[in-house]
Design an enzyme around this catalytic site. Structure first.
Site, PDB file in Angstrom:
ATOM      1  N   HIS A   1       0.818  -1.222   0.000  1.00  0.00           N
ATOM      2  CA  HIS A   1       0.000   0.000   0.000  1.00  0.00           C
ATOM      3  C   HIS A   1       0.852   1.273   0.000  1.00  0.00           C
ATOM      4  O   HIS A   1       0.342   2.359  -0.310  1.00  0.00           O
ATOM      5  CB  HIS A   1      -0.979  -0.003   1.190  1.00  0.00           C
ATOM      6  CG  HIS A   1      -0.370   0.282   2.519  1.00  0.00           C
ATOM      7  ND1 HIS A   1      -0.020  -0.714   3.414  1.00  0.00           N
ATOM      8  CD2 HIS A   1      -0.074   1.445   3.143  1.00  0.00           C
ATOM      9  CE1 HIS A   1       0.458  -0.177   4.512  1.00  0.00           C
ATOM     10  NE2 HIS A   1       0.443   1.137   4.372  1.00  0.00           N
TER      11      HIS A   1
ATOM     12  N   ASP B   1       0.385  -7.698   1.615  1.00  0.00           N
ATOM     13  CA  ASP B   1       0.787  -6.287   1.660  1.00  0.00           C
ATOM     14  C   ASP B   1       2.309  -6.125   1.669  1.00  0.00           C
ATOM     15  O   ASP B   1       2.860  -5.347   2.452  1.00  0.00           O
ATOM     16  CB  ASP B   1       0.170  -5.591   2.878  1.00  0.00           C
ATOM     17  CG  ASP B   1       0.169  -4.068   2.738  1.00  0.00           C
ATOM     18  OD1 ASP B   1       0.330  -3.581   1.610  1.00  0.00           O
ATOM     19  OD2 ASP B   1       0.018  -3.376   3.759  1.00  0.00           O
TER      20      ASP B   1
ATOM     21  N   SER C   1       4.660   2.629   7.913  1.00  0.00           N
ATOM     22  CA  SER C   1       4.350   1.462   7.077  1.00  0.00           C
ATOM     23  C   SER C   1       5.540   1.085   6.205  1.00  0.00           C
ATOM     24  O   SER C   1       6.118   1.941   5.526  1.00  0.00           O
ATOM     25  CB  SER C   1       3.142   1.752   6.189  1.00  0.00           C
ATOM     26  OG  SER C   1       1.980   1.863   6.954  1.00  0.00           O
TER      27      SER C   1
END
Length: 465
Positions: free
Chosen positions: A121, A151, A225
């Site tokens: 993402h 992911d 992230s």
């Protein structure tokens, strides 16, 4: 006479007290004597572990110093066209203004020649990718491959020199309560290190149950992230992925993809160009008190087998409905996340030692894992397959399914197109396409959004049959 007896008793007690004090503190090896003996008490061996030590007694500095040099800042630039409807309506003007959108995140260098792992993402829909190292050097990055389910994405930079990189640790060996560090770039604050403990393992936040996260209370915020979760030895044990929050900021828990799963994914991408996903070949669910009571079994933990896939490794090994899987190799299985966490680190044709309960007795069998049956899917005369890395790069996509073959000439023009949506539902891969299409009733129309072989976006109404 009575008074005299009382005085005599008091004198006797006083004398005894004085004599005792002399013996204890002064005479021979008494506490105040020069020849005193010391008594040293030691904890039994069972107390030799660092039980109850606070963070101040654990040295985080070496791990932090190593990790910050391997964690990078990732910038994702996406361009979109802004149209002016008034100009289009009155003057037929079809042009638009290009507008850049910038997103940021983190990544971890995993090899000295510049391979970097991050979250899918973080780089999703990127037109340009830029990576900044801890020393402020900046490079253009190339997308090598992605796994949207877990992911994870793999990037590559050419720095022209050897880079510091993170060493993978064994995420299966991580213990709940173990100290960990989260390293990343929250809110564009580079080289940020936070500490916490492992709160839980094998957490599943996905309805399909394929994910198996490490949960920690180390502070993670937007921008973290793709960053590193490391142990106190500086080993990479996870890739920070998400937080659960009603505000969008950290509120106490964060989640990381375990390093063993991450390592397998990137090795697949580098060797095969896509993820080699294996299946055990069983369907069912995890046991708890309520489910066990309903099923009439006397265990409240483990994975209950409700169905065995035909021709799968599980069927060939003799597993059957009603079996309760309690261990895969040396990993105890108490939930579906435990089971999928182990299987996700394996490839087709790998062998797992499965321990299960049948009729109150434990059995152990080797099971050869099968290839995921959803590598292709047929529907309405069309054969669908996951998009290849080449197609993903060509059309700048990270989702969709390709129409590989078409049975009749009427729909032959669809061959080679990539389906993006069916009835406005986004199609991630063949598995999600099969789930949606299997629910469609016969003789019902459905709307398909796709990219044709020329890269143009088109929409069709197709009749199921």
């Amino acid at each position: 006479m009575k008074k005299f007896s009382s005085l005599f008793l008091v004198s006797l007690l006083s004398g005894a007290t004085t004599l005792g004090a002399y013996k204890l503190f002064i005479e021979n090896d008494g506490f105040l004597s020069e020849n005193k003996k010391t008594i040293v008490t030691s904890a039994p061996p069972s107390f030799s572990k660092n039980v109850g030590l606070g963070a101040e007694t654990v040295d985080f500095t070496a791990a932090a110093d190593n990790a910050v040099h391997t964690v990078v800042h990732v910038k994702n630039v996406t361009y979109r066209t802004i149209n002016n409807p008034m100009l289009e309506y009155y003057y037929g003007y079809k042009g638009g203004q290009q507008q850049a959108q910038v997103g940021t995140g983190s990544g971890v260098i995993i090899s000295e020649d510049g391979y970097i792992v991050t979250n899918n993402h973080v780089i999703q829909n990127a037109s340009e990718l830029e990576v900044t190292l801890n020393n402020k050097d900046t490079y253009k990055a190339k997308l090598i491959g992605t796994d949207s389910k877990m992911d994870i994405a793999l990037l590559k930079i050419d720095a022209g020199k050897k880079l510091p990189y993170a060493a993978f640790g064994d995420s299966d060996g991580v213990k709940v309560g173990e100290w960990v560090l989260a390293v990343g770039n929250p809110y564009n604050l580079t080289s940020t290190v936070t500490a916490g403990i492992v709160s839980a393992k094998a957490r599943n936040l996905d309805q399909k149950g394929i994910q198996s996260f490490i949960q920690t209370d180390a502070a993670v915020n937007p921008g973290n992230s793709g960053g590193a979760l490391v142990n106190t030895r500086g080993e990479l044990i996870g890739i920070n992925t998400m937080i659960t929050s009603m505000t969008g900021s950290y509120v106490g828990y964060s989640f990381a993809v375990p390093s063993n799963i991450t390592r397998k994914i990137i090795e697949d991408i580098m060797e095969y160009g896509n993820v080699q996903r294996a299946i055990l070949g069983v369907e069912g669910g995890e046991l708890n008190a309520a489910v066990s009571k309903e099923l009439g079994v006397d265990r409240s933990s483990g994975f209950y087998v409700n169905n065995v896939t035909k021709n799968s490794g599980a069927q060939k090994a003799g597993l059957a409905k009603g079996d309760i899987i309690i261990k895969l190799d040396e990993t105890n299985v108490t939930s579906f996340a435990d089971l999928s966490g182990v299987v996700n680190t394996k490839r087709p044709n790998d062998v797992l030692k499965v321990t299960y309960i049948r009729n109150g007795k434990a059995w152990v069998v080797p099971v050869t894992l099968s290839k995921n049956e959803f590598s292709s899917y047929e529907f309405n005369g069309m054969k669908l397959e996951d998009i290849s890395p080449a197609d993903a790069k060509k059309y700048n996509l990270n989702y969709g399914v390709k129409i590989k073959e078409v049975e009749n000439d009427y729909n032959d023009f669809l061959k080679g197109s990539i389906i993006l949506k069916i009835d406005n539902e986004k199609i991630e891969n063949v598995e999600s396409a099969s789930e949606i299409l299997n629910k469609k009733q016969e003789n019902r129309a459905m709307k398909i959004e796709l990219i044709n072989k020329n890269g143009q976006l088109e929409r069709y109404i197709l009749q199921t049959r």
